[in-house]
Design a protein around this motif. Structure first.
Motif, mmCIF file in Angstrom:
data_model
loop_
_atom_site.group_PDB
_atom_site.id
_atom_site.type_symbol
_atom_site.label_atom_id
_atom_site.label_comp_id
_atom_site.label_asym_id
_atom_site.label_seq_id
_atom_site.Cartn_x
_atom_site.Cartn_y
_atom_site.Cartn_z
ATOM 1 N N LEU A 7 0.817 -1.219 0.000
ATOM 2 C CA LEU A 7 0.000 0.000 0.000
ATOM 3 C C LEU A 7 0.847 1.265 0.000
ATOM 4 N N ILE A 8 2.013 1.238 0.626
ATOM 5 C CA ILE A 8 2.861 2.436 0.689
ATOM 6 C C ILE A 8 3.308 2.872 -0.700
ATOM 7 N N TYR A 9 3.579 1.903 -1.592
ATOM 8 C CA TYR A 9 3.981 2.256 -2.952
ATOM 9 C C TYR A 9 2.826 2.874 -3.734
ATOM 10 N N LEU A 10 1.638 2.367 -3.505
ATOM 11 C CA LEU A 10 0.467 2.936 -4.171
ATOM 12 C C LEU A 10 0.166 4.334 -3.656
ATOM 13 N N LEU A 11 0.377 4.546 -2.363
ATOM 14 C CA LEU A 11 0.203 5.891 -1.808
ATOM 15 C C LEU A 11 1.261 6.847 -2.358
ATOM 16 N N LEU A 12 2.470 6.353 -2.566
ATOM 17 C CA LEU A 12 3.519 7.184 -3.182
ATOM 18 C C LEU A 12 3.174 7.523 -4.624
ATOM 19 N N MET A 13 2.609 6.553 -5.352
ATOM 20 C CA MET A 13 2.160 6.830 -6.729
ATOM 21 C C MET A 13 1.083 7.908 -6.741
ATOM 22 N N ALA A 14 0.130 7.794 -5.821
ATOM 23 C CA ALA A 14 -0.940 8.788 -5.743
ATOM 24 C C ALA A 14 -0.394 10.153 -5.338
ATOM 25 N N ALA A 15 0.562 10.164 -4.409
ATOM 26 C CA ALA A 15 1.165 11.442 -3.992
ATOM 27 C C ALA A 15 1.950 12.066 -5.142
ATOM 28 N N ALA A 16 2.644 11.251 -5.916
ATOM 29 C CA ALA A 16 3.396 11.778 -7.063
ATOM 30 C C ALA A 16 2.447 12.344 -8.115
ATOM 31 N N ALA A 17 1.340 11.659 -8.374
ATOM 32 C CA ALA A 17 0.358 12.166 -9.337
ATOM 33 C C ALA A 17 -0.270 13.464 -8.835
ATOM 34 N N THR A 18 -0.554 13.521 -7.537
ATOM 35 C CA THR A 18 -1.113 14.742 -6.950
ATOM 36 C C THR A 18 -0.121 15.891 -7.042
#
Length: 128
Positions: A7-18
């Motif tokens: 989940l941490i990698y997916l949250l990092l992906m979402a943070a990068a997109a944001t």
């Protein structure tokens, strides 16, 4: 495939997109409140997508929705790239108090936005 990541990698992906979307919009649409508004809008959209995914019949997980959010937001940013100068021009005029009857957006910019968003979101669906 991507939903099997922690989940941490997916949250990092979402943070990068944001971050990518917020940085681009703050640069392209120079309004005073934009640097605060764009990240808040992005986070609200992410939370809304997760909620909608949970409410659907097939119950998409938060991991699926984070992947779709990341790819969708990146596709939206890429699609808005060709119209950045026009958005900057209109935003500058509005900040100066100029009101237009209609803000024309050429069809090529609309096609770029729609096609980029659809293609990248479809890629996100395939990879999730």
């Amino acid at each position: 495939m991507l939903t099997s990541l922690p989940l941490i990698y997916l949250l990092l992906m979402a943070a990068a997109a944001t971050f990518l979307f917020s940085f681009a919009m703050a640069k392209w649409i120079p309004v005073r409140k934009g640097k605060v508004a764009w990240p808040l809008i992005s986070v609200a959209c992410c939370l809304g997508m997760i909620l909608v995914g949970r409410l659907q019949y097939q119950h998409w997980s938060a991991q699926h929705m984070l992947v779709l959010y990341s790819f969708g937001w990146t596709g939206l940013t890429i699609g808005l790239f060709p119209s950045r100068k026009l958005m900057h021009k209109y935003a500058t005029e509005i900040n100066e108090g100029v009101k237009r009857e209609k803000y024309d957006i050429p069809a090529r910019y609309q096609i770029a936005l729609i096609s980029s968003s659809i293609i990248v979101t479809f890629l996100g669906i395939l990879l999730s």
